[in-house]
Design a protein around this motif. Structure first.
Motif: not given
Length: 345
Positions: A1-26
């Motif tokens: 999960m940490d790797a997915f969060e890191k790869e997504m932050t690098e792709y989007v260009g944002v500092g931090h991310a939390a992977a969650l169960s849904s967009g609604t949860a976010a």
């Protein structure tokens, strides 16, 4: 999960991310993080899916539904400015603004971010439909204090279910992770001092997400190709137009959306939808605006005629990344046939 969060932050260009169960949860955690509570007003796009607005109500807030503009189909900055100015004069600062990147098109963040900064209102970017899109060369999901992604089964990449909360503010994301894991305190036993949620993404889904992220550019290219093929095949028909692309960015064209002027075309949006359905081809009306939904009938709205017209005349065509030439031809044939059938009738 940490790797997915890191790869997504690098792709989007944002500092931090939390992977969650849904967009609604976010979105729900975003409302909790921003302190939305009973009676607090949150300005939100009306032309969207209900999952954008529901989390406001989860926290006891009051949605104020803002219309889109016809040029982008996203939140109208002029209406937003007028409402922020009115609320500021009345001493009623809203708790947040939620702008939606609709059907893969980013909202006008030059204007919207400037307004939110001017009035000191946090901005949340609902980019659930827009992963792979950009605004002035910067990728969707990085605008605002908090950004939201979705990996639901119908999105451009999917983990079957899942979402992500993005921010450049590490304390906000750390708090989101804490709340998403039942607000369990750092102790050997199970210690809880506040209410939490079971919102964390599983490692299995995160692994799927990492694989999906690698094919995202191909998916965007496929969706844009679908859109362009529909324009080429149907754009000559009277009364047919397609969702415009704003000059400030590149949309991922998550869904190909067209408008049908029934007077010029000779058939309504519903006539076309039913003609496709008879051939076992699924299409759907555009989002029914939230100010027209019975569940939000008591909410205040700002404007509303633009999104109401889009709903009345708009149709989402089959747009999957795996759409074949044969699939495309079947859709085009039935759309063209709907007009001819109506004229014969």
């Amino acid at each position: 999960m940490d790797a997915f969060e890191k790869e997504m932050t690098e792709y989007v260009g944002v500092g931090h991310a939390a992977a969650l169960s849904s967009g609604t949860a976010a979105l729900h955690l975003a409302m909790r993080l921003l302190g939305v509570g009973a009676g607090d007003e949150v300005l939100c796009s009306t032309f969207t899916f209900s999952a954008t607005v529901n989390p406001i109500v989860y926290e006891g807030g009051r949605p104020v539904l803002v219309d889109c503009d016809a040029a982008t189909w996203t939140m109208d900055p002029n209406l937003l400015e007028g409402e922020l100015k009115r609320l500021d004069a009345a001493g009623r600062c809203p708790k947040a603004v939620i702008a939606v990147d609709l059907y893969g098109q980013c909202a006008d963040y030059d204007a919207i971010s400037t307004l939110c900064d001017r009035y000191g209102v946090p901005l949340v970017e609902d980019a659930a439909e827009a992963l792979g899109s950009d605004f002035r060369g910067k990728r969707a999901g990085r605008f605002g204090r908090l950004g939201v992604l979705s990996f639901n089964g119908n999105k451009i990449i999917t983990t079957s279910g899942g979402g992500m909360l993005l921010s450049d503010e590490e304390p906000l994301v750390a708090k989101a992770r804490f709340m998403a894991t039942q607000a369990r305190e750092a102790a050997a036993h199970y210690e809880h001092r506040e209410i939490g949620f079971n919102y964390r993404m599983s490692n299995v889904l995160a692994a799927i997400g990492r694989g999906q992220l690698r094919v995202l550019p191909k998916r965007v290219a496929a969706r844009r190709r679908n859109f362009n093929r529909y324009v080429e095949a149907l754009g000559d028909l009277p009364g047919i137009s397609f969702m415009p692309e704003a000059p400030y960015g590149t949309a991922n064209r998550w869904l190909t959306c067209m408008l049908i002027d029934p007077t010029a075309f000779g058939a309504t949006r519903e006539d076309v939808r039913l003609a496709l359905e008879r051939e076992n081809i699924e299409s759907r009306p555009l989002w029914k605006p939230m100010h027209m939904q019975p569940v939000f009938a008591g909410c205040r709205s700002v404007g509303g005629s633009v999104s109401a017209t889009l709903f009345a005349d708009g149709l989402c065509l089959p747009s999957g990344s795996s759409l074949t030439d044969e699939d495309h031809a079947r859709v085009v044939t039935r759309v063209r046939g709907a007009a001819r059938s109506s004229r014969r009738g």
